[in-house]
Design an enzyme around this catalytic site. Sequence first.
Site, short mmCIF file in Angstrom:
data_model
loop_
_atom_site.label_atom_id
_atom_site.label_comp_id
_atom_site.label_asym_id
_atom_site.label_seq_id
_atom_site.Cartn_x
_atom_site.Cartn_y
_atom_site.Cartn_z
N ASP A 1 24.17 -12.48 -88.00
CA ASP A 1 25.48 -12.96 -87.88
C ASP A 1 26.46 -11.52 -87.86
OD1 ASP A 1 25.27 -11.79 -90.29
OD2 ASP A 1 26.46 -13.39 -91.30
N HIS B 1 15.79 8.98 -68.82
CA HIS B 1 16.91 8.09 -69.79
C HIS B 1 16.19 8.24 -71.26
CE1 HIS B 1 18.22 6.03 -66.10
NE2 HIS B 1 19.03 7.13 -66.04
N ASP C 1 23.25 14.74 -71.97
CA ASP C 1 23.97 14.03 -71.00
C ASP C 1 24.89 12.97 -71.72
OD1 ASP C 1 24.80 12.27 -69.22
OD2 ASP C 1 22.91 11.95 -68.05
N ASP D 1 31.19 11.43 -67.66
CA ASP D 1 29.82 11.26 -67.50
C ASP D 1 29.28 12.86 -67.16
OD1 ASP D 1 26.99 11.06 -67.11
OD2 ASP D 1 27.26 9.90 -65.31
N HIS E 1 15.84 11.93 -58.77
CA HIS E 1 16.74 10.91 -58.94
C HIS E 1 17.97 11.26 -57.85
CE1 HIS E 1 19.17 13.89 -60.91
NE2 HIS E 1 18.40 14.08 -61.93
N HIS F 1 27.01 9.35 -58.22
CA HIS F 1 27.24 8.05 -58.28
C HIS F 1 28.78 7.84 -58.44
CE1 HIS F 1 27.35 8.33 -62.85
NE2 HIS F 1 26.16 8.77 -62.46
N HIS G 1 28.29 3.88 -63.94
CA HIS G 1 27.67 3.80 -62.49
C HIS G 1 28.71 2.72 -62.03
CE1 HIS G 1 23.75 4.97 -64.16
NE2 HIS G 1 24.30 6.18 -64.23
N GLU H 1 25.18 15.68 -59.97
CA GLU H 1 24.22 15.90 -60.94
C GLU H 1 22.97 16.20 -60.70
OE1 GLU H 1 23.30 12.35 -63.14
OE2 GLU H 1 24.82 11.39 -62.16
N TYR I 1 13.14 19.06 -63.25
CA TYR I 1 12.23 18.68 -64.20
C TYR I 1 10.77 19.04 -63.91
CZ TYR I 1 16.61 16.20 -64.19
OH TYR I 1 17.86 15.53 -63.92
N ARG J 1 19.61 19.68 -66.15
CA ARG J 1 20.28 18.86 -65.00
C ARG J 1 21.75 19.38 -65.30
NH1 ARG J 1 18.93 14.39 -66.05
NH2 ARG J 1 20.34 13.39 -67.49
N GLU K 1 25.73 18.16 -64.77
CA GLU K 1 26.46 17.28 -63.96
C GLU K 1 28.09 17.31 -64.23
OE1 GLU K 1 25.39 13.29 -65.88
OE2 GLU K 1 26.12 12.14 -64.29
N1 GLY Z 1 24.38 9.18 -67.60
C1 GLY Z 1 24.01 8.36 -66.37
C2 GLY Z 1 23.93 9.38 -65.46
O1 GLY Z 1 24.19 10.40 -65.18
O2 GLY Z 1 23.93 8.77 -64.51
MN MN Z 2 25.01 11.63 -66.67
MN MN Z 3 25.56 10.29 -64.00
#
Ligand code: GLY
Ligand code: MN
Ligand code: MN
Length: 436
Positions: A37, A241, A258, A269, A348, A352, A359, A382, A386, A403, A405
């Site tokens: 609940d 992720h 991240d 982000d 990747h 975006h 996103h 970004e 890796y 990374r 970003e």
């Molecule tokens: N944090 C998700 C991305 O970088 O797209």
């Molecule tokens: Mn990110």
């Molecule tokens: Mn991102």
Amino acid sequence: MKNQTFFTERRKELLAQMCDNSAAVIFAASEQTRSLDTEYSFRQNSYFYYLTGFNEPESVLLLVKTSDANTVVLFNRDKDRVQEIWHGRRLGQTQALKCFELDQALSISELTTKLPELINGVDTLYSCHGETTHGEDALKSVMSTLRQGMKQNLSAPSVQIDLRLILDEMRLIKTSEEVEIMRRASVISANAHTRAMLFSKPGVFEYQLEAEIMHEFASNGARFAAYNTIVGGGDNACILHYTENESVLKDGDLVLIDAGCEYQGYAADITRTFPVNGKFSPEQKAIYQLVLKAQLAAIAMIKPSATIKAANDTVIEIFTEGLLDLGVISGDFEQAMTDMVYKDFYMHGLGHWIGIDVHDVGDYRTSDRSRFLEPGMTLTIEPGLYISEDADVDPKWRGIGVRIEDDLLVTVEGNEVLTKDVIKTVEQIEALMAGE
Ligand code: GLY
Ligand code: MN
Ligand code: MN
């Protein structure tokens, strides 16, 4: 109550783009059970928020456009003394009429009877198809009432159009009010990354850096992260992720964070990668500088009429050349490009759209994102490399995941890096972490 001008303008713009004799119905999000609940913290549906700024569940916005007039109706929860004592305030219809520029505010309990009446006779019905199950169920019932109601002079719209066709394009180009909020979301998130850098040392757990990040968000009015924070030390940085955030940070490893907050409905982000102990090893430094070189080259390309695809092509060339120069991979540049060797290390996309959703919505036009950029668009850049523990490379490169970003606004002249407040050169990071 938030300034309503922005939301009123968005509704006017939507009405202007709707065809004649049509209606649009937009449903608020529903509360989601977390356990028995208790509920997850409520997060408003992004489309509903974009058009209302109203943060209660069990609400529906209706816009009707006829040759005579435009009508804006909000269905929302009734005032309820007991519910409000236990669960929090409800705006109710009287206040809703006062606060928002509406033609009518009606009780949500009247939705199934009043909605068919209000959209009766329109030719076209807009809604975000499949967006929420409660919305789909309600619309099914409305359509069924209208279809069966010939005897009562009721008629159902003959055309149903996905409202996203209009709303996604509107959301893609940010207004100056939206950009101001995104600048603030970016500053708060940038400061959170700086805070994590200052707190890092061997022996600290990943979740402790997450706690520092969340502290900075929440204490600056951004109670929630825009997405689950990633804090990955060493090889964990190679899990794109990774959100367990449970390992201890080791001397000699890098840590990738991240994280971005959600501030007044808008996301930031940011990713930064830095040495747990404040000092890059030669191999870490080489890979880091390669990623930074690619990121800066990509950022320099972001301007009106450019594309994410073109910037990504440049990143791929820089990565391929750099990995060859360092000896991480071997062979000939042209062959490595043809074989797309980079894909083993950069798997990747480059970036975006970002906005109310991290996103964010908006058509990319092609799967490799070759839509021409326009002023007012906001996007991330970004790139990352890796090299996992089991990569087929000299062992000295293994366990390095980097990374970097940032979030950008496309401007008439080029771009503005919204997240520029957090440092990213090797020298700056080492100096900050050394307390200089
Ligand atoms: N944090 C998700 C991305 O970088 O797209
Ligand atoms: Mn990110
Ligand atoms: Mn991102």
